[in-house]
Design an enzyme around this catalytic site. Structure first.
Site, short mmCIF file in Angstrom:
data_model
loop_
_atom_site.label_atom_id
_atom_site.label_comp_id
_atom_site.label_asym_id
_atom_site.label_seq_id
_atom_site.Cartn_x
_atom_site.Cartn_y
_atom_site.Cartn_z
N CYS A 155 0.82 -1.21 0.00
CA CYS A 155 0.00 0.00 0.00
C CYS A 155 0.85 1.26 0.00
O CYS A 155 0.38 2.33 -0.35
CB CYS A 155 -0.98 -0.01 1.16
SG CYS A 155 -0.27 -0.45 2.71
N GLN A 198 6.35 -5.58 8.78
CA GLN A 198 5.65 -6.27 7.68
C GLN A 198 6.41 -6.24 6.35
O GLN A 198 6.35 -7.20 5.60
CB GLN A 198 4.27 -5.66 7.42
CG GLN A 198 3.22 -6.14 8.39
CD GLN A 198 2.85 -5.02 9.34
OE1 GLN A 198 3.71 -4.22 9.72
NE2 GLN A 198 1.59 -4.94 9.70
N GLU A 254 8.77 -0.95 11.26
CA GLU A 254 7.62 -1.86 11.24
C GLU A 254 8.02 -3.14 10.51
O GLU A 254 8.78 -3.09 9.53
CB GLU A 254 6.40 -1.18 10.60
CG GLU A 254 6.59 -0.67 9.18
CD GLU A 254 6.22 -1.71 8.14
OE1 GLU A 254 5.54 -2.68 8.52
OE2 GLU A 254 6.62 -1.55 6.99
N ALA A 303 -16.84 4.53 22.51
CA ALA A 303 -16.24 4.07 21.26
C ALA A 303 -15.48 5.22 20.65
O ALA A 303 -15.76 6.38 20.92
CB ALA A 303 -17.35 3.60 20.32
N GLY A 304 -14.53 4.89 19.87
CA GLY A 304 -13.74 5.94 19.22
C GLY A 304 -12.67 5.23 18.43
O GLY A 304 -12.31 4.09 18.74
N HIS A 361 19.17 1.17 -1.61
CA HIS A 361 17.71 1.36 -1.49
C HIS A 361 17.02 0.06 -1.11
O HIS A 361 16.21 0.01 -0.18
CB HIS A 361 17.15 1.90 -2.80
CG HIS A 361 15.65 1.99 -2.80
ND1 HIS A 361 14.98 3.00 -2.16
CD2 HIS A 361 14.70 1.17 -3.33
CE1 HIS A 361 13.68 2.81 -2.30
NE2 HIS A 361 13.48 1.71 -3.00
#
Lengths: 435, 271
Positions: free
Chosen positions: A52, A118, A116, A192-193, A101
């Site tokens: 993504c 992933q 992260e 909720a939020g 890179h």
């Protein structure tokens, strides 16, 4: 093999806004874009990464300039973007830059959230697809495996991945420091939020046992509870429910406190003092700050969590510096290998190896045949030399023969493996581990 | 044999440095080195104990050097057995300095081998003394765990994460550690007191005569009994259990040294 034949071309979150990236993202059978890429003239090996945040093509080419144009055309073929704009939004790394890179991407230094984990998995998948589609060869195989081992090395030698840099992650980390295992722990959502739901989701991913949702309107509570596979209660039952809850995330829009120290104190006795982790992400606050003074109660409000995150970010930046050094070091090693992956250094390496073997064996033989006259010694030496030369003659012809560049790389790789010419390069072993 | 004991002491010192180095740098090699060094020191220390047993001709638990040395030995094997069962992150960085401290005390105490005084010539000597000292070993481990709990709890409560937060295990793991150590240490302590009492009956004709050592061991026992009882009934855990464990260990140390050196009494030949 010239280093400039390695190219990475694509768009990512740094070069193009999401409106552009989403036009380029591929879904469905990844073999289709791979086949298209392989059809581009002068594109020898390739690997296609689409997530993504980035769409990138890693490829090697005997005539990079032509291939780059082809690959860029391929990336934007389904979009309404002009070629000029396309050049503006894409990044292009060639040679050493491309290697750096790729290593940075693999080790999550180039990610939106640095550290992260992933991206490494996504890159591994991309490589697996490419090699299943026979799109990779000697160079990319080596380069991609190397990037995995660089990522692994950075993960073990630095703390780049250990700091939580989002509020919900920080909450999970804290919960782990309090409870150890989160398996079987019960979470209660009050109000909720978005942020509360995100935190709950993170906790569920860590294996918490159950979710209870309390809300002013029961209707909303029931909906949310269904999403998390939990149960819904009315806000009035809050204190009663606390007896069985371990983690409470509060984010109501209430103007005042909904839980005070005096509410919770008696509950702690009923809970047999099991620790209670209270997370207050509401503004104005829902939970009495005095709660933190109770034994075995840990209260964090939004500011506390934010300062944890800020602290982690500083720590992470320090670790990123260490990681960049590792990338530079590993890039250098890869360049060395690449340099050796050419015909003449390979021939020299083979010559050196067989000549060293010949000399060693001769010395051993002469040690046993001390009485041998000088003239006969010469004959034995000539015998050994010509045997060695004859033996390597055909393999050398095989190596020098004209053939397409991708086959040349395969021949070189095979040749070096057969004669054990890469054994002095320790990096070989690293990349095997990740296979 | 002082040189041999010095060698063991150096082993513990090196294990301590490696543990502390691992604590600070988080370097895996340092951890492995610490473990190997500690096992090495523990084995040599055991050999030393056995040697002393044969050299003296009786159980070598009769003076301060021998008692403290055995205390440290019990703590070492207790710690190593835990590590084998489950891992408590950086526990070693707290245990090994205490071990080294004990070994220093043992080293600077008189290491001379005495003849066994008549009052100690009994089958009860090895049973009673070893039980009591092994209890001390586990109580010392609980003490280290309690200390770690308090540090970690403070960082989480104060929301200021320093050197310790990332390096110490979770509060839950430390609380379990406390319970685990006590559930071994406390029965040993109980057995130590019971066997002592039986021996007293045999030697002095009375099970209990409120000699200072007896009194203090009973105080210690009550402290630990209270922790365990309260944990089961009202769930005393975490900070309170940790503080009580630290107080309990202070009482245990006072029973071992304070009584002997300050208060005297019939136990004080063990000096």
């Amino acid at each position: 093999m010239s280093v400039d034949s390695i190219v990475v071309l694509g768009v990512n979150h740094k070069t193009a806004p999401v409106a552009i990236r989403e036009q380029l993202a591929f879904s469905g059978d990844i073999q289709i874009p791979l086949r298209k890429l392989m059809g581009i003239p002068h594109c020898v090996e390739c690997c296609f990464l689409s997530t993504c945040n980035r769409v990138e093509v890693i490829f090697t080419s005997s005539r990079p300039d032509d291939a780059i144009r082809g690959v860029r055309g391929f990336l934007f073929e389904n979009s309404s973007i002009s070629e000029e704009e396309a050049i503006h939004y894409t990044f292009l790394h060639q040679g050493q830059e491309a290697i750096i890179h790729l290593f940075r991407v693999a080790s999550s230094l180039d990610s939106m959230i640095v550290g992260e984990p992933q991206i490494l998995g996504q890159l591994k998948d991309a490589f697996r697809d490419a090699s299943e589609g026979h799109a990779t060869g000697a160079i990319l195989n080596r380069l991609m495996h190397k990037s995995f081992s660089v990522a692994k090395r950075i993960r073990t030698e630095t703390n780049i991945g250990s700091s939580a840099v989002s509020i919900s992650y920080a909450a999970v980390e804290l919960a782990k420091k309090i409870f150890g295992e989160l398996k079987g722990k019960k979470v209660m959502l009050v109000g909720a939020g978005e942020m509360a739901e995100l935190a709950a989701e993170h906790l569920i991913n860590q294996g918490v046992g159950g979710v209870v949702v309390a809300n002013r309107t029961l209707d909303r509570a029931v909906k949310l509870a269904r999403r998390f596979n939990g149960s819904a209660v009315a806000l009035t039952e809050l204190v009663e429910q606390l007896e069985g809850v371990d983690i409470l995330i509060s984010s109501t829009g209430a103007p005042g406190l909904i839980l005070t120290r005096d509410d919770v104190k008696p509950v702690m006795r009923q809970r047999k003092n099991k620790p209670l982790f209270l997370i207050d992400i509401a503004v104005p606050r829902d939970l009495d700050p005095e709660l933190n003074k109770l034994d075995n109660v840990y209260l964090y409000d939004i500011d506390d969590l934010t300062s944890v995150v800020e602290g982690n970010k500083a720590e992470r930046d320090k670790e990123a510096g260490k990681a960049e050094r590792i990338v530079a070091e590993e890039t250098l090693k890869f360049l060395q290998w690449l340099e050796s992956m050419q015909v003449s250094p390979t021939i020299i390496a083979l010559r050196q190896k067989v000549e060293a073997l010949r000399d060693r064996e001769l010395a051993r033989t002469f040690l046993q045949l001390k009485e041998l006259p000088e003239k006969e010694k010469r004959s034995v030496e000539i015998l050994a030399a010509s045997l060695v030369n004859k033996l390597i003659h055909d393999p050398m012809l095989f190596l020098k023969a004209e053939c397409p560049p991708e086959e040349k790389q395969q021949r070189l790789a095979l040749f070096r493996q057969m004669f054990g010419l890469d054994q002095h390069l320790p990096s070989r072993k690293d990349s095997d581990e990740t296979r | 044999m002082s040189a041999f004991f010095l060698l063991i002491l150096i082993g513990y010192l090196l294990a301590t440095s490696a543990s502390v180095a691992h604590f600070i740098t988080q370097e895996k090699n340092a951890q492995q080195a610490a473990r190997a060094l500690l096992i090495g020191a523990g084995v040599l220390h055991t050999v030393y104990f056995v040697w002393r047993y044969f050299a003296a001709g009786h159980t070598p638990l009769t003076n301060n050097h021998e008692a403290v040395s055995f205390f440290a030995l019990a703590m070492t094997w207790g710690f190593l057995s835990f590590r084998w069962r489950y891992q408590v992150k950086n526990f070693g960085a707290f245990v090994t300095p205490l071990l080294t401290g004990l070994m220093l005390v043992a080293f600077f105490s008189s290491q001379k081998i005495h003849d066994l005084p008549p009052a100690l010539q009994s089958k009860w000597l090895p049973v009673h003394a070893s039980m009591a000292l092994m209890a001390n070993g586990f109580l010392a481990l609980a003490f280290c765990g309690g200390l770690m709990y308090l540090i970690q709890e403070k960082e989480i409560k104060k929301k200021r994460f320093g050197l310790f937060y990332s390096r110490l295990p979770s509060l839950d793991a430390l609380d379990n550690l406390n319970h685990h150590c006590l559930s071994i240490g406390f029965p040993l302590l109980t057995m130590g007191i019971i066997t002592g009492s039986l021996w007293a009956k045999q030697a002095w004709g009375a099970y209990w005569q409120w000699d200072p050592k007896e009194t203090w061991s009973l105080i210690t026992w009550f402290i630990y009994a209270a922790i365990l009882h309260q944990r089961l009934t009202v769930g005393w855990r975490g900070k309170r259990a940790a503080i009580m464990t630290i107080i309990g260990f202070s009482a245990a140390l006072f029973t071992l040294w304070g009584v002997t050196f300050l208060l005297g009494g019939i136990h004080s030949y063990v000096g």
